[in-house]
Design an enzyme around this catalytic site. Structure first.
Site, PDB file in Angstrom:
ATOM      1  N   GLU A  77      41.939  10.249  44.531  1.00  0.00           N
ATOM      2  CA  GLU A  77      42.616   9.287  45.508  1.00  0.00           C
ATOM      3  C   GLU A  77      43.862  10.004  46.146  1.00  0.00           C
ATOM      4  OE1 GLU A  77      44.753   6.164  47.240  1.00  0.00           O
ATOM      5  OE2 GLU A  77      45.659   7.698  45.732  1.00  0.00           O
ATOM      6  N   CYS A  78      44.018   9.665  47.875  1.00  0.00           N
ATOM      7  CA  CYS A  78      44.702  10.395  48.532  1.00  0.00           C
ATOM      8  C   CYS A  78      45.587   9.446  49.125  1.00  0.00           C
ATOM      9  CB  CYS A  78      44.057  11.231  49.596  1.00  0.00           C
ATOM     10  SG  CYS A  78      43.200  10.347  50.767  1.00  0.00           S
TER      11      CYS A  78
END
Length: 315
Positions: A77-78
């Site tokens: 997840e960014c």
């Protein structure tokens, strides 16, 4: 022998598509979003696709054991690292998904690990502990910041690729020497998609101001792109004879065209956006709503970039 690949946080499969372009065999993908895993299964029929939410102690799952995977891909997840989130509160649990790769690497012992994320991951307090954790397992790690526009993708998209190898020091250079492509190559200017007058009632004032700056700079009759959603430090518009600016998970770009002296506006469409990501011909993107597809693309990895990364492992 072809590299055997497992893709954590696989999304729609951009990383896996790039690995397959480099000759790898995609064995499986894992993601927590059903639209992503169904899209992945559409394109990797022989892969074991797992729909599940991983945690820091999650195992690779059934069908994957030590010696069965040569390359572990991970795109954690960014959003909570990215400036695209703006001033919203950041979630440390979300940021910590990058560390889930440590459990998988310890269990599977692949020769290679490639972790992809936004470049701001390097500023996170957990970044160096992540690299140290991989080093403790015997990996030599080398980070690369690569721009998709250097690999023939008509989009400027800078991302961090941490390349890890248990047997040797990873190479210092991943060559991106393709000729740069411009947004106009993937935009349909043939009237296929209907537009509405730019100055329609109810149009947001910020959108109008961005568009008027583009018109003032280029003059009437010249098509251009306007940043419809999100912040932008370059005036809120761009020429189409440049690579597209970075896609996000929401509708970001509108296209201004002309009907006589009247400026018209429409949003870029899914087929245009998939072209801007370098998605190969024949890749199926049929699941979910239009918004889902835009999210899949905005969260994705450009396959030509991962193609080059995986090729560098075997050089």
């Amino acid at each position: 022998m072809s590299l055997q690949v497992l893709d954590m946080f696989c999304g729609a499969g951009g990383s896996s598509a790039g690995a397959r372009m480099a000759g790898a065999v995609v064995r499986g993908g894992i993601d927590a979003w059903d639209v992503a895993t169904r899209t992945y299964a559409d394109n990797f029929a022989d892969a074991k696709v797992q729909l599940r939410r991983m945690g820091p102690h999650s195992p690779p799952g059934r069908g994957f054991a030590e010696g069965e995977v040569d390359l572990l891909l991970a795109s954690p997840e960014c959003t909570n690292h990215s400036p695209a989130k703006g001033a919203a509160e950041r979630c440390e649990t979300s940021k910590g998904t990058s560390h889930y790769v440590l459990k998988f690497a310890a269990k599977l012992k692949p020769r290679y690990v490639v972790l992809e994320n936004v470049v701001q991951l390097r500023n996170w307090h957990g970044y160096h502990p992540l690299l140290n954790g991989l080093a403790a397992q015997g990996y030599r790690c080398r980070p690369h910041v690569l721009d998709a526009a250097d690999f023939g993708v008509p989009q400027t998209r800078r991302r961090l690729f941490v390349v890890c190898d248990r047997d040797r020091e990873p190479g210092s250079l991943i060559d991106g020497t393709a000729e740069r492509r411009n947004a106009e190559e993937i935009i349909r200017l043939d009237g296929r998609y209907p537009s509405k007058p730019l100055r329609s009632p109810g149009r947001a004032q910020a959108t109008l101001e961005r568009a008027e700056r583009g018109i003032s700079a280029l003059g009437p009759g010249v098509p251009f792109l306007v940043v419809y959603y999100g912040s932008d430090g370059a005036g809120g518009w761009q020429r189409i004879d440049r690579p597209l600016r970075t896609l996000t998970t929401l509708d970001r770009f509108g296209l201004v065209t002309w009907e006589g002296s009247e400026p018209m506006l429409r949003m870029l469409q899914v087929d245009e956006l998939r072209g801007a990501m370098g998605i190969p011909d024949g890749y199926v993107l049929a699941r979910g709503t239009r918004r889902d597809k835009i999210k899949l693309l905005g969260n994705g990895v450009c396959p030509p970039v991962m193609h080059a990364v995986v090729e560098s492992l075997q050089a």
